[in-house]
Design a protein around this motif. Structure first.
Motif, PDB file in Angstrom:
ATOM      1  N   ARG A 220      -8.460  17.490  10.281  1.00  0.00           N
ATOM      2  CA  ARG A 220      -9.326  17.367  11.459  1.00  0.00           C
ATOM      3  C   ARG A 220      -9.692  18.769  11.931  1.00  0.00           C
ATOM      4  N   VAL A 221     -10.695  19.301  11.263  1.00  0.00           N
ATOM      5  CA  VAL A 221     -11.074  20.707  11.429  1.00  0.00           C
ATOM      6  C   VAL A 221     -11.356  21.043  12.900  1.00  0.00           C
ATOM      7  N   ASP A 222     -12.077  20.155  13.599  1.00  0.00           N
ATOM      8  CA  ASP A 222     -12.442  20.443  14.986  1.00  0.00           C
ATOM      9  C   ASP A 222     -11.206  20.639  15.859  1.00  0.00           C
ATOM     10  N   ARG A 223     -10.264  19.721  15.715  1.00  0.00           N
ATOM     11  CA  ARG A 223      -9.049  19.823  16.516  1.00  0.00           C
ATOM     12  C   ARG A 223      -8.302  21.104  16.240  1.00  0.00           C
ATOM     13  N   VAL A 224      -8.177  21.437  14.961  1.00  0.00           N
ATOM     14  CA  VAL A 224      -7.437  22.649  14.600  1.00  0.00           C
ATOM     15  C   VAL A 224      -8.115  23.867  15.211  1.00  0.00           C
ATOM     16  N   LYS A 225      -9.457  23.897  15.134  1.00  0.00           N
ATOM     17  CA  LYS A 225     -10.170  25.051  15.687  1.00  0.00           C
ATOM     18  C   LYS A 225      -9.963  25.150  17.195  1.00  0.00           C
ATOM     19  N   ILE A 226     -10.050  24.018  17.885  1.00  0.00           N
ATOM     20  CA  ILE A 226      -9.820  24.047  19.331  1.00  0.00           C
ATOM     21  C   ILE A 226      -8.401  24.558  19.596  1.00  0.00           C
ATOM     22  N   GLY A 227      -7.457  24.099  18.769  1.00  0.00           N
ATOM     23  CA  GLY A 227      -6.079  24.566  18.913  1.00  0.00           C
ATOM     24  C   GLY A 227      -5.973  26.075  18.714  1.00  0.00           C
ATOM     25  N   VAL A 228      -6.698  26.593  17.743  1.00  0.00           N
ATOM     26  CA  VAL A 228      -6.651  28.024  17.439  1.00  0.00           C
ATOM     27  C   VAL A 228      -7.085  28.846  18.653  1.00  0.00           C
ATOM     28  N   TYR A 229      -8.216  28.472  19.251  1.00  0.00           N
ATOM     29  CA  TYR A 229      -8.732  29.271  20.369  1.00  0.00           C
ATOM     30  C   TYR A 229      -7.893  29.066  21.627  1.00  0.00           C
ATOM     31  N   THR A 230      -7.342  27.854  21.780  1.00  0.00           N
ATOM     32  CA  THR A 230      -6.461  27.615  22.913  1.00  0.00           C
ATOM     33  C   THR A 230      -5.209  28.481  22.794  1.00  0.00           C
ATOM     34  N   LEU A 231      -4.668  28.548  21.580  1.00  0.00           N
ATOM     35  CA  LEU A 231      -3.491  29.389  21.352  1.00  0.00           C
ATOM     36  C   LEU A 231      -3.815  30.848  21.668  1.00  0.00           C
ATOM     37  N   ALA A 232      -4.992  31.299  21.213  1.00  0.00           N
ATOM     38  CA  ALA A 232      -5.379  32.683  21.493  1.00  0.00           C
ATOM     39  C   ALA A 232      -5.460  32.907  23.001  1.00  0.00           C
ATOM     40  N   GLY A 233      -6.022  31.932  23.717  1.00  0.00           N
ATOM     41  CA  GLY A 233      -6.112  32.045  25.171  1.00  0.00           C
ATOM     42  C   GLY A 233      -4.739  32.085  25.819  1.00  0.00           C
TER      43      GLY A 233
END
Lengths: 326, 506
Positions: A220-233
């Motif tokens: 689920r590429v979208d979820r992973v990407k949202i997770g990536v930027y949330t983690l960065a934040g």
């Protein structure tokens, strides 16, 4: 007869293995070798460099940018970039101080920081994953917007904490090691484990390497990407807490400025590929230290602060040239 | 040596990291000859051609062009000797126009130093006309069919006055009528004295167009001769070291309940009125020419494309496929075509590619267990005969056949009830092809529902009980595997005939 025949290829194999081993060592850990080299040169150039206090000082100075760089590494491994880290850091700092002063509770202030930082990252992720906006553009927008809100909220100036004890976060130590160093180390281990030992990390590498194939592998590429930027934040908010706590104040105009560039530099020096899919948290850790040592050395040698950017730029480019590129 | 030979390679040796890949290979190509270079993946064909193309230098051995010994050190010197290498992946800049691609790097300029567009267009048209095609030179390459891109590559070679053109599996992404066009072109080139080295796995094509052949195996020349005199079976035998006949792979599995049922599915401009069912233990095939919509249809069924209407039932349950993850959850697996773009993650190791879609199987309290992944990989390595010494190397270092096996292992580990294979043997050598067919049969025997998409009639004929022929987004025929023939399939695939599908099948 059979024995002698078997022996020769074995020996040849060994030689090949040694050679491959060296190649592998260089391609995987060139940043550590570079780090050692710079470390040795630095210790020759200035006798005060090796001083324990100076060493801890370097570590202390890089801890904030280091924590930001960890998040940046994850973002860049996924094939994106986050230009908003500096502005978000200022915004988180401003809101954290307001929350601290209003509630008088350090824990609430910290939680506020986490919420604001992750939310900004979440918005970045949403724009990039669901809105299909290029990460460069989406985070450029966030960079401008977050800084603007920080300036508006703090009326363009600095705001200071009024709760005693908040400064302890960045200014206390265990034995002789300051808290920020410990937080940086703990975060490094945390992100390392996340990237190497969990599903999330594997997915990030896969998406950065070949997004279409990752999607066709039912990730689920979208979820992973949202997770990536949330983690960065989230990591930016950790850095923001340290930055705010260090001087017990945050400047809405200057705090965090150009942090995105330092973080990207550290990640690139650490050997992460700009287009994603390849790189290591450990690399970024040493990339951050290399930048720290350079700054420190130039200060010890009284290099004009105006020239320090030039040297840093040079080192970044040299580092990348020497890394094995494909 | 005959004076007529254009290129002669003598005792070429090459080793990578101490592992010999070419062990003294000699090759001679005459002027105006189409020479087939055959061998399984890993036999050394690409290495040999890369030496000729100037991509790598040999460790030992000599190369003669027109009887004179030359050294080919880089691609430029290779070109200056009249050699052009057309790679399997076409190196076109798709966002440029046809003539811009043709003259890329050698643009014509007028006196003022500006580009001389008119002259370039005229020259492009002339060369294309010689090849018997009409394309507007100002068209963007991205708007052209793959076969035309191939033509442009060849025209580019002619523009540079190439005397020898190396074609590496040029037909792997072409439909059958496009292949025919390419062959006509090759014969024309031959007439005008241009030599061609033709690399392919498809023996039928070799028979159709080539004069001589050379077979490589494990870095040695194991056979060469005239194509017309030699029996195809013998050539195959040389390539793999054993004989492979054009047999049908029979399997007798009990047909179970319906695993996948698709009713009245359509997507604007891609496909329409699609109905079919597949039962557990059954292998069905979908075949058609380029533009038939079969890949798009199954990408939709797998949830990769969202815009469709119609009903998909998996194991009797209606499922709305919005994302491949839903397909995976429902029990549908998909081995896509164009492995490199769609299936392999080239920066991940072989093991990690295998486990990517089923990481849940390897987790213990949120952490991945490397040991468990390795053990599972060893199991599939054994089962599918995956040839790799160190599974921690990145997957792009494996040959095409082994990569495909790893992708198959990935979906076996997911354990879906329905598995869709899109062009499962694309770019795979004969030996590995056979193995993959065998594994597909085994899947059906274990009670999986298998769907095979292919552009090769012989492939679906070998494996499938039911064959669905598609033409321009519609199913034009459903044929029983045992009762039909390649000719009949092609008639429906070209739109020449159309059956009302329902009555056709009952």
């Amino acid at each position: 007869m059979a024995n002698t025949q078997a022996k020769i290829p074995n020996e040849a194999k060994k030689k090949v293995n040694v050679k491959n081993g060296l190649n592998w060592l260089w391609s995987e850990y060139s940043v550590i070798i570079a780090f050692l080299l710079i470390f040795i040169i630095a210790s020759f150039m200035s006798p005060r460099f090796l001083d324990l206090n100076n060493q801890l000082n370097i570590f202390m100075q890089v801890s904030i940018i280091g924590i930001v760089s960890l998040g940046m590494t994850v973002v860049m491994l996924s094939g994106g970039i986050d230009l908003s880290v500096g502005s978000v850091l200022a915004l988180v700092g401003v809101i954290t101080v307001i929350s601290l002063n209003a509630s008088g509770n350090i824990l609430i202030a910290i939680l506020t920081a986490f919420v604001v930082g992750s939310f900004a990252g979440f918005l970045n992720g949403l724009m990039i994953a669901k809105g299909k906006i290029a990460s460069f553009i989406a985070t450029l927008g966030m960079m401008a917007a977050a800084r603007s809100i920080a300036l508006y909220t703090a009326d363009g100036g600095s705001i200071s904490g009024e709760v005693s004890g908040f400064t302890a976060i960045a200014n206390r130590d265990i034995w002789i090691i300051d808290y920020p160093i410990i937080i940086f180390l703990v975060m490094t281990i945390f992100v390392y484990l996340l990237m190497q030992k969990t599903r999330f990390g594997r997915y990030v590498y896969a998406i950065g390497s070949n997004e279409k194939a990752a999607l066709l592998s039912a990730i689920r590429v979208d979820r992973v990407k949202i997770g990536v930027y949330t983690l960065a934040g989230l990591l930016v908010s950790v850095a923001a807490i340290i930055e705010t706590s260090r001087l017990n104040s945050i400047s809405s105009s200057s705090s965090g400025s150009a942090y995105e560039l330092d973080a990207i530099a550290a990640v690139i020096i650490g050997g992460t590929r700009m287009t994603g899919g390849r790189g290591k948290i450990i690399g970024t850790f040493f990339g951050v230290l290399i930048l720290g040592i350079l700054n420190n050395m130039m200060n010890l040698m009284n290099v004009s602060p105006h020239l320090q950017g030039f040297v840093k730029g040079l080192i970044i480019i040299v580092a990348v040239v020497f890394q094995k590129r494909d | 040596m005959s004076s007529n030979s254009f290129i002669t390679m003598n005792n070429i040796e090459k080793a990578f990291n101490g592992v010999p890949v070419l062990k003294g290979v000699s090759l001679e190509v005459e002027k105006g000859e189409i020479h087939a270079l055959l061998g399984e993946n890993g036999a050394g064909k690409s290495t040999l051609m890369n030496i000729l193309g100037g991509v790598i230098e040999p460790d030992r051995g000599t190369i003669e062009v027109n009887g004179e010994e030359v050294r080919i050190t880089d691609t430029r010197s290779s070109q200056s000797h009249g050699i052009s290498f057309i790679h399997q992946e076409l190196s076109m800049v798709t966002d440029l126009r046809v003539y811009e691609n043709m003259f890329l790097g050698s643009e014509l300029r007028n006196k003022l130093g500006f580009l001389n567009v008119e002259e370039m267009c005229v020259q492009t048209s002339n060369i294309l006309a010689e090849l018997g095609v009409e394309i507007n030179p100002k068209k963007y390459v991205r708007d052209l069919d793959t076969s035309y891109k191939q033509l442009i590559e060849i025209s580019k070679a002619l523009l540079h006055n190439s005397k020898l053109i190396i074609m590496d599996e040029p037909t792997s992404s072409l439909a059958e009528h496009e292949v025919k066009r390419l062959f006509d072109l090759m014969r024309n080139l031959k007439q005008s004295g241009v030599s061609i080295i033709y690399i392919s796995h498809k023996l039928k094509e070799i028979k159709a167009v080539c004069d001589y052949y050379t077979v490589l195996r494990d870095g040695n020349v194991v056979g060469s001769g005239e194509v017309q005199v030699e029996n195809l079976d013998n050539i195959t035998k040389l390539m793999v070291g054993k004989s492979i006949s054009e047999e049908r792979f029979n399997h007798y599995s009990e047909l179970g309940p319906v695993a996948l049922e698709v009713t009245d599915m359509m997507s604007e401009g891609l496909f329409k009125a699609i109905d079919f069912t597949v039962r557990k233990g059954e292998i069905i095939g979908f075949i058609g020419l380029a533009g038939d919509g079969r890949t798009e249809l199954f990408e939709s069924i797998f949830g990769y494309r969202r815009k469709y209407s119609g009903e998909i039932k998996v194991n009797g349950q209606i499922v709305k496929m919005d994302h491949p993850y839903q397909a995976l959850q429902a029990g549908v697996g998909f081995v896509p075509k164009d492995r490199k773009e769609n299936a392999i993650i080239k920066d991940l190791s072989v093991i990690h590619n295998m486990s990517l879609s089923s990481l849940g199987h390897f987790e213990k309290s949120g952490m991945l267990q490397a040991k468990k992944e390795l053990n599972t990989f060893q199991y599939y390595k054994e089962k599918l005969n995956i040839k790799v010494n160190n599974p921690r190397i990145t997957i792009d270092k494996l040959s095409g056949g082994n990569q495909q096996k790893v992708i198959i292992a990935k979906w076996l580990e997911v354990n879906s009830d329905v598995i869709i294979f899109d062009n499962p043997t694309q770019g795979i050598d004969v030996g590995a092809k056979r193995e993959i067919y065998q594994h597909i049969i085994e899947l059906a025997e274990q009670g999986k529902a298998v769907i095979i998409l292919s552009s090769e009639a012989s492939e679906v004929l070998k494996l499938c009980q039911t064959i669905h022929v598609m033409y321009q987004g519609e199913i034009t025929a459903r044929l029983k595997g045992e009762e039909t023939s390649e000719d009949e399939i092609m008639r429906y695939a070209t739109g020449f005939r159309k059956l009302r599908y329902n009555q056709a099948f009952r």
